[in-house]
Design a protein around this motif. Structure first.
Motif, PDB file in Angstrom:
ATOM      1  N   UNK A  33       1.094  -1.220   0.158  1.00  0.00           N
ATOM      2  CA  UNK A  33      -0.053  -0.124  -0.073  1.00  0.00           C
ATOM      3  C   UNK A  33       0.802   1.238   0.111  1.00  0.00           C
ATOM      4  N   UNK A  34       2.127   1.015   0.401  1.00  0.00           N
ATOM      5  CA  UNK A  34       3.062   2.376   0.572  1.00  0.00           C
ATOM      6  C   UNK A  34       3.231   3.041  -1.043  1.00  0.00           C
ATOM      7  N   UNK A  35       3.346   2.068  -2.015  1.00  0.00           N
ATOM      8  CA  UNK A  35       3.666   2.744  -3.233  1.00  0.00           C
ATOM      9  C   UNK A  35       2.341   2.625  -4.164  1.00  0.00           C
ATOM     10  N   UNK A  36       1.120   2.376  -3.618  1.00  0.00           N
ATOM     11  CA  UNK A  36      -0.036   2.382  -4.176  1.00  0.00           C
ATOM     12  C   UNK A  36      -0.747   3.560  -4.300  1.00  0.00           C
ATOM     13  N   UNK A  37      -0.909   4.158  -5.522  1.00  0.00           N
ATOM     14  CA  UNK A  37      -1.348   5.568  -5.595  1.00  0.00           C
ATOM     15  C   UNK A  37      -3.129   5.554  -5.824  1.00  0.00           C
ATOM     16  N   UNK A  38      -3.540   4.414  -5.901  1.00  0.00           N
ATOM     17  CA  UNK A  38      -5.018   4.259  -6.151  1.00  0.00           C
ATOM     18  C   UNK A  38      -5.743   4.885  -4.963  1.00  0.00           C
ATOM     19  N   UNK A  39      -6.764   5.503  -5.135  1.00  0.00           N
ATOM     20  CA  UNK A  39      -7.709   6.019  -3.797  1.00  0.00           C
ATOM     21  C   UNK A  39      -7.910   4.794  -3.091  1.00  0.00           C
ATOM     22  N   UNK A  43      -4.111   8.769  -2.194  1.00  0.00           N
ATOM     23  CA  UNK A  43      -5.126   9.108  -1.374  1.00  0.00           C
ATOM     24  C   UNK A  43      -5.721   7.772  -0.491  1.00  0.00           C
ATOM     25  N   UNK A  44      -5.977   8.068   0.712  1.00  0.00           N
ATOM     26  CA  UNK A  44      -6.434   7.108   1.677  1.00  0.00           C
ATOM     27  C   UNK A  44      -7.320   7.681   2.393  1.00  0.00           C
ATOM     28  N   UNK A  45      -8.221   6.887   3.240  1.00  0.00           N
ATOM     29  CA  UNK A  45      -9.253   7.195   4.133  1.00  0.00           C
ATOM     30  C   UNK A  45      -9.588   6.025   5.003  1.00  0.00           C
ATOM     31  N   UNK A  46      -9.837   6.367   6.264  1.00  0.00           N
ATOM     32  CA  UNK A  46     -10.157   5.130   7.338  1.00  0.00           C
ATOM     33  C   UNK A  46     -11.606   5.636   7.757  1.00  0.00           C
ATOM     34  N   UNK A  47     -12.475   4.540   7.757  1.00  0.00           N
ATOM     35  CA  UNK A  47     -13.777   4.956   8.217  1.00  0.00           C
ATOM     36  C   UNK A  47     -14.000   3.896   9.112  1.00  0.00           C
ATOM     37  N   UNK A  48     -14.260   3.923  10.496  1.00  0.00           N
ATOM     38  CA  UNK A  48     -14.667   3.046  11.401  1.00  0.00           C
ATOM     39  C   UNK A  48     -16.005   3.336  11.811  1.00  0.00           C
ATOM     40  N   UNK A  49     -16.880   2.049  11.601  1.00  0.00           N
ATOM     41  CA  UNK A  49     -18.237   1.935  12.089  1.00  0.00           C
ATOM     42  C   UNK A  49     -18.457   1.844  13.530  1.00  0.00           C
ATOM     43  N   UNK A  50     -18.774   2.710  14.365  1.00  0.00           N
ATOM     44  CA  UNK A  50     -18.726   2.611  15.842  1.00  0.00           C
ATOM     45  C   UNK A  50     -19.719   1.413  16.290  1.00  0.00           C
ATOM     46  N   UNK A  51     -19.354   0.619  17.020  1.00  0.00           N
ATOM     47  CA  UNK A  51     -20.290  -0.290  17.769  1.00  0.00           C
ATOM     48  C   UNK A  51     -20.308  -1.724  16.943  1.00  0.00           C
ATOM     49  N   UNK A  52     -19.490  -1.426  15.753  1.00  0.00           N
ATOM     50  CA  UNK A  52     -19.644  -2.763  14.594  1.00  0.00           C
ATOM     51  C   UNK A  52     -18.607  -3.730  15.096  1.00  0.00           C
ATOM     52  N   UNK A  53     -18.573  -4.821  14.668  1.00  0.00           N
ATOM     53  CA  UNK A  53     -17.616  -5.975  14.848  1.00  0.00           C
ATOM     54  C   UNK A  53     -17.060  -6.226  13.520  1.00  0.00           C
ATOM     55  N   UNK A  54     -16.273  -7.211  13.139  1.00  0.00           N
ATOM     56  CA  UNK A  54     -15.476  -7.716  11.787  1.00  0.00           C
ATOM     57  C   UNK A  54     -16.506  -7.625  10.977  1.00  0.00           C
TER      58      UNK A  54
END
Length: 237
Positions: A171-177, A204-215
């Motif tokens: 992922x370090x060299x992956x320029x895909x969104x 570009x990169x983005x982290x989204x966490x769904x609160x209260x959700x498991x795997x």
């Protein structure tokens, strides 16, 4: 990682005519697949990859199915053709489980979509499918296929399971969104681990966490869908 599935049996006159069963010619034999056909003018095609087969993962997994609905169903506003398939040794797919060669199955599916539709592809994976999608699209084996990929959505990307740690230096060299979308209570990836994966990933990169959700986004599938939809509309205006 134990998976759950959804029974797909569209009502007559609904989306039944839009669901097509087919086989892909994979490197380990034929791969069982389903295509949810999209609108004629769809600007993108999409691939959704399923979780670990040894945990019961198939292309009918609930998270995979609900992700497909976002990409394909009219009510979400995309209407893209979406391909799902069973990894080698799963369902009616030939071959046997390997654990890493499944990246070749992903590449097979991407090339089929490209040949069929000739449109940029949004590649989505859940759990094991997310790892294989990332490796196929961003690893050395995926460089030939990468020009046809427009964006990656990685749902429930695991960082530890069954006593093993997983890292994703590709992922370090992956320029895909890249969207990293997980439950905040994911038992296979802590928030700290995902933050580290994000920090080591190219923009570009983005982290989204769904609160209260498991795997498996148990009880939170609609929230997962909304987060995926929002990112796609933000990333692909």
């Amino acid at each position: 990682m134990v998976s759950t599935s959804v029974h797909e049996n569209p009502a007559p006159g609904s989306d039944a005519a839009r669901l097509r069963s087919l086989y892909l010619a994979g490197p380990a034999g034929r791969l069982e697949a389903l295509l949810n056909e999209g609108s004629a003018g769809a600007p993108y095609a999409a691939l959704v990859c399923h979780p670990h087969p040894r945990g019961g993962g198939t292309m009918h997994n609930k998270v995979v199915y609900h992700a497909m609905k976002v990409l394909n169903a009219p009510e979400w506003g995309f209407g893209w053709p979406v391909l799902r398939f069973n990894f080698r040794g799963t369902g009616l797919s030939e071959g046997s489980h390997d654990g890493s060669a499944e990246t070749e199955d992903v590449t097979t599916a991407l090339k089929w979509l490209d040949a069929q539709f000739g449109r940029p592809i949004v590649a989505v994976g859940f759990s094991f499918g997310a790892a294989m999608t990332l490796l196929a699209c961003c690893g050395s084996m995926g460089q030939a296929a990468s020009p046809i990929i427009r964006a990656l959505a990685l749902l429930g990307l695991p960082t530890h399971a069954e006593g093993r740690q997983y890292q994703y230096p590709q992922a370090a060299s992956c320029s895909l969104p890249k969207l990293f979308l997980s439950g905040a209570e994911d038992q296979y990836a802590s928030e700290a681990d995902l933050e580290e994966v994000l920090s080591q990933s190219a923009q570009p990169r983005k982290l989204v966490l769904v609160r209260g959700a498991d795997h498996f986004f148990t009880g939170q599938l609609q929230e997962m869908q909304s987060a995926l939809s929002h990112w796609l509309k933000e990333e692909l205006p």
